[in-house]
Design a protein around this motif. Structure first.
Motif, PDB file in Angstrom:
ATOM      1  N   ALA A 146       0.838  -1.204   0.000  1.00  0.00           N
ATOM      2  CA  ALA A 146       0.000   0.000   0.000  1.00  0.00           C
ATOM      3  C   ALA A 146       0.869   1.249   0.000  1.00  0.00           C
ATOM      4  O   ALA A 146       0.570   2.230  -0.699  1.00  0.00           O
ATOM      5  CB  ALA A 146      -0.924  -0.005   1.215  1.00  0.00           C
ATOM      6  N   TYR A 147       1.967   1.250   0.768  1.00  0.00           N
ATOM      7  CA  TYR A 147       2.872   2.403   0.777  1.00  0.00           C
ATOM      8  C   TYR A 147       3.498   2.615  -0.600  1.00  0.00           C
ATOM      9  O   TYR A 147       3.685   3.756  -1.040  1.00  0.00           O
ATOM     10  CB  TYR A 147       3.981   2.202   1.815  1.00  0.00           C
ATOM     11  N   ASP A 148       3.824   1.511  -1.277  1.00  0.00           N
ATOM     12  CA  ASP A 148       4.356   1.598  -2.639  1.00  0.00           C
ATOM     13  C   ASP A 148       3.328   2.256  -3.561  1.00  0.00           C
ATOM     14  O   ASP A 148       3.666   3.073  -4.429  1.00  0.00           O
ATOM     15  CB  ASP A 148       4.717   0.200  -3.140  1.00  0.00           C
ATOM     16  N   PHE A 149       2.063   1.900  -3.360  1.00  0.00           N
ATOM     17  CA  PHE A 149       0.985   2.518  -4.142  1.00  0.00           C
ATOM     18  C   PHE A 149       0.942   4.029  -3.913  1.00  0.00           C
ATOM     19  O   PHE A 149       0.872   4.816  -4.863  1.00  0.00           O
ATOM     20  CB  PHE A 149      -0.354   1.883  -3.765  1.00  0.00           C
ATOM     21  N   TYR A 150       1.000   4.452  -2.633  1.00  0.00           N
ATOM     22  CA  TYR A 150       0.935   5.874  -2.324  1.00  0.00           C
ATOM     23  C   TYR A 150       2.149   6.624  -2.878  1.00  0.00           C
ATOM     24  O   TYR A 150       2.011   7.742  -3.387  1.00  0.00           O
ATOM     25  CB  TYR A 150       0.837   6.089  -0.808  1.00  0.00           C
ATOM     26  N   LEU A 151       3.335   6.015  -2.786  1.00  0.00           N
ATOM     27  CA  LEU A 151       4.533   6.653  -3.336  1.00  0.00           C
ATOM     28  C   LEU A 151       4.452   6.767  -4.859  1.00  0.00           C
ATOM     29  O   LEU A 151       4.868   7.777  -5.441  1.00  0.00           O
ATOM     30  CB  LEU A 151       5.786   5.861  -2.937  1.00  0.00           C
ATOM     31  N   SER A 152       3.915   5.727  -5.493  1.00  0.00           N
ATOM     32  CA  SER A 152       3.743   5.773  -6.948  1.00  0.00           C
ATOM     33  C   SER A 152       2.745   6.863  -7.325  1.00  0.00           C
ATOM     34  O   SER A 152       2.897   7.530  -8.357  1.00  0.00           O
ATOM     35  CB  SER A 152       3.243   4.413  -7.469  1.00  0.00           C
ATOM     36  N   LEU A 153       1.742   7.053  -6.471  1.00  0.00           N
ATOM     37  CA  LEU A 153       0.748   8.098  -6.707  1.00  0.00           C
ATOM     38  C   LEU A 153       1.397   9.482  -6.613  1.00  0.00           C
ATOM     39  O   LEU A 153       1.150  10.365  -7.446  1.00  0.00           O
ATOM     40  CB  LEU A 153      -0.383   7.962  -5.686  1.00  0.00           C
TER      41      LEU A 153
END
Length: 278
Positions: A146-153
């Motif tokens: 999920a953190y990877d998702f937010y960073l990608s965002l």
């Protein structure tokens, strides 16, 4: 246990594909920001592999050379892993100042959309399975996916602006390299505490934490355990969640609680959440 390991292997495959997609697309469409984001996902994939290896090692029987089992080897490997990604983050950070930046092709946004959908679907799947089988390892994987998702965002902002002002590609690379270094420090600190920490039932600190915990919708406090390494405190907070609680709501609740702990100055340096199905 078999289901847990099967999902971990699946996680390694997913993160491998996402890593390749990010790095390759970054090279083709001139985005160092997305390439560094790929390095962050590579770190997650490595952590998945270590989690899988640790799960296997902890299940092995004691021997003459390891009379008390293999519990410390996964933690020592995490320290080594943390050092590797720390040097990776430092290398990327320094290298970012000497690269030749050009305008990013906005066609890259389509690739990022595929990456975001893949990450959010995988994180939700991990979260659901982690609750079903009560797996701390899968819950950890769900969180940092999920953190990877937010960073990608967040990286979309740097990438979009760099299509007009190339120097923002450098800013994105610097930001993500700092996130890699922060991840390395957290990994090493957690391993160090697990290796050297002692249980510390400081009632004053535990009661202070319990006092500031506000239970969210479908989120319930269960218990707290305090670990102390020379006045370096880590607290593990056990939480029960209902079936309808999603990962985003849980992460926002965790962030809110960690901020309240920091503001109250309880001398707690690390907070860990252990999530269980209610």
């Amino acid at each position: 246990m078999k289901r847990e390991r099967r999902l971990t292997v699946f996680g390694i495959i997913i993160n491998s594909l996402v890593t390749f997609l990010k790095i390759y697309a970054g090279m083709v469409f001139n985005s160092y920001t997305l390439m560094v984001s790929g390095y962050y996902t590579l770190c997650n994939m490595s952590q998945d592999f270590l989690a899988y290896s640790g799960s296997v090692a902890r299940g092995r029987r004691a021997s003459r050379t390891e009379a008390f089992g293999y519990g410390k080897w996964p933690l020592l490997s995490l320290v080594f892993y943390g050092l590797i990604i720390l040097f990776l983050g430092l290398f990327v950070f320094i290298k970012s100042f000497s690269l030749n930046y050009v305008r990013t092709d906005l066609k890259i946004l389509f690739i990022i959309l595929i990456v975001l959908v893949s990450l959010v679907m995988f994180a939700r799947n991990l979260f659901k399975n982690a609750k079903d089988i009560q797996s701390e390892m899968l819950m950890d994987m769900a969180h940092y996916t999920a953190y990877d998702f937010y960073l990608s965002l967040v990286s979309i902002i740097f990438i979009a602006i760099s299509s007009f002002i190339p120097v923002f590609d450098m800013f994105g690379s610097l930001y993500l390299s700092l996130m890699i270094m922060l991840k390395s420090v957290n990994v090493m600190l957690n391993a160090f505490v697990m290796l050297n920490g002692q249980n510390d039932q400081n009632k004053k600190i535990i009661k202070a934490v319990e006092k500031i915990i506000n239970e969210g919708d479908g989120i319930y406090y269960s218990n707290s355990n305090l670990v102390n390494v020379k006045n370096f405190y880590k607290i593990s907070i056990e939480v029960l969640v209902d079936d309808d609680v999603n990962l985003t709501d849980l992460i926002l609740w965790e962030y809110h609680l960690m901020e309240k702990i920091r503001v109250n100055r309880l001398h707690i340096s690390m907070v860990e959440f252990l999530i269980y199905k209610r």
